[in-house]
Design an enzyme around this catalytic site. Structure first.
Site, short mmCIF file in Angstrom:
data_model
loop_
_atom_site.label_atom_id
_atom_site.label_comp_id
_atom_site.label_asym_id
_atom_site.label_seq_id
_atom_site.Cartn_x
_atom_site.Cartn_y
_atom_site.Cartn_z
N ASP A 191 0.85 -1.20 0.00
CA ASP A 191 0.00 0.00 0.00
C ASP A 191 0.88 1.24 0.00
OD1 ASP A 191 -2.33 1.51 -0.01
OD2 ASP A 191 -2.60 1.42 2.16
N ASP A 209 2.49 2.17 7.94
CA ASP A 209 1.26 1.46 7.59
C ASP A 209 1.56 0.12 6.91
OD1 ASP A 209 -1.39 1.01 7.39
OD2 ASP A 209 -1.86 2.70 6.10
N1 ADP Z 1 4.25 6.24 14.30
C1 ADP Z 1 3.62 7.34 13.90
N2 ADP Z 1 4.04 8.56 14.30
C2 ADP Z 1 3.39 9.68 13.90
N3 ADP Z 1 2.31 9.68 13.09
C3 ADP Z 1 1.85 8.49 12.66
C4 ADP Z 1 2.48 7.28 13.03
N4 ADP Z 1 1.80 6.26 12.46
C5 ADP Z 1 0.81 6.83 11.75
N5 ADP Z 1 0.83 8.18 11.87
C6 ADP Z 1 -0.12 9.12 11.25
O1 ADP Z 1 -1.39 8.54 11.20
C7 ADP Z 1 -1.82 8.39 9.86
C8 ADP Z 1 -2.54 7.05 9.68
O2 ADP Z 1 -1.65 5.99 9.96
P1 ADP Z 1 -1.61 4.72 9.06
O3 ADP Z 1 -0.73 3.72 9.74
O4 ADP Z 1 -1.26 5.09 7.65
O5 ADP Z 1 -3.11 4.20 9.17
P2 ADP Z 1 -4.28 4.03 8.11
O6 ADP Z 1 -4.46 2.56 8.02
O7 ADP Z 1 -5.44 4.72 8.75
O8 ADP Z 1 -3.87 4.65 6.80
C9 ADP Z 1 -0.55 8.51 9.02
O9 ADP Z 1 -0.79 9.02 7.75
C10 ADP Z 1 0.29 9.45 9.84
O10 ADP Z 1 -0.05 10.78 9.54
MG MG Z 2 -2.16 4.83 5.80
#
Ligand code: ADP
Ligand code: MG
Length: 254
Positions: A191, A209
């Site tokens: 992804d 992610d």
């Molecule tokens: N470890 C992290 N530290 C800071 N921000 C994070 C972190 N993990 C995710 N985020 C924020 O949260 C958002 C969503 O996380 P993500 O893992 O991509 O989940 P989703 O499955 O909802 O896309 C990311 O785009 C980022 O902005």
């Molecule tokens: Mg994401």
């Protein structure tokens, strides 16, 4: 212990963790995310010191919410909580089936979501071990994943999507190198796009992610890899010429 006593104890644990979730009362899906079982899961992570308080919403997503917290030592952590009631768990199944690591699937929505979180954690561990810059995985339990917080003070790093690169070439080279390292470690992100890449203060990319990442022998692994390469080429193609074939060859080169 009698059942009533047990319930009393659980209620106490729930109150305790609720007290440690601060400033999120207005968070519109509070009750949807922090259901009883999730609160108890958080309590267990609290007991182990992985989470001490949670005090900020980083991002509200389709399946999960990411929160800002502090661990017992006062270090910032990101806490990703998958919603169980409203999860698109049917989409998850095709990434889990065909992944030999999770051959013994237990059915049911909750179990699928729990497996999903376990998969994300293991994928992050693999990526981290393979020297790909990712949030360092810290702990997981049920539908909750705790990882390194990526940001400065309380502000998370921006997504590549909302960032104006000074040196797009440098970011591109790094991302392609990371794809290659993942491939060498038998993993395809699945992804990858400007939405799942954060940019730090030195303009270094960080891949995030990893829940849908699969090993190379997953039946759709190469299709996912192609899609990742296409996304990356599309994004960086706005800045300079990129060739899908060159990137694909580099990533998969022996
Ligand atoms: N470890 C992290 N530290 C800071 N921000 C994070 C972190 N993990 C995710 N985020 C924020 O949260 C958002 C969503 O996380 P993500 O893992 O991509 O989940 P989703 O499955 O909802 O896309 C990311 O785009 C980022 O902005
Ligand atoms: Mg994401």
């Amino acid at each position: 212990m009698g059942i009533e006593e047990k319930i009393k104890r659980l209620d106490k644990q729930i109150d305790e963790i609720r007290d440690r979730i601060k400033g999120l009362e207005d968070f519109k899906t509070f009750n949807e995310v922090f259901d009883r079982s999730t609160l108890l899961t958080l309590y267990k992570l609290l007991n182990k010191g992985y989470i001490d308080i949670m005090y900020g919403v980083i991002k509200t997503g389709k399946e999960a919410n990411v929160f800002l917290g502090l661990d017992r030592n006062g270090n910032r952590v990101a806490v990703k909580i998958y919603r169980i009631a409203t999860s698109e768990y049917k989409n998850m199944i095709k990434y889990i089936e065909g992944d030999w690591r999770f051959a013994r699937i237990r059915k049911g929505k909750r179990n699928i979501v729990f497996l999903w979180v376990q998969k994300e954690f293991k994928n992050l561990e693999t990526a981290y071990r393979c020297k790909v810059r990712v949030p360092k995985p810290i702990a997981y339990k049920n539908n909750v994943l705790v990882m390194e917080f990526l940001g400065v003070d309380d502000i998370p790093y921006p997504m590549l999507k909302f960032y104006e690169p000074e040196n797009a070439r440098k970011i591109f080279d790094r991302v392609v190198e990371y794809m290659r390292r993942l491939y060498k470690c038998n993993l395809v992100h699945g992804d990858l796009s400007e939405y799942n890449i954060l940019i730090d203060e030195n303009e270094e990319p960080i891949l995030i992610d990893f829940s849908q990442a699969v090993p190379l022998d997953h039946p759709n692994a190469m299709e996912f890899l192609e899609r990742d390469v296409r996304n990356i080429c599309r994004y960086f193609g706005e800045y300079f010429d990129v060739s899908f074939d060159d990137v694909y060859k580099y990533v998969t080169k022996k």
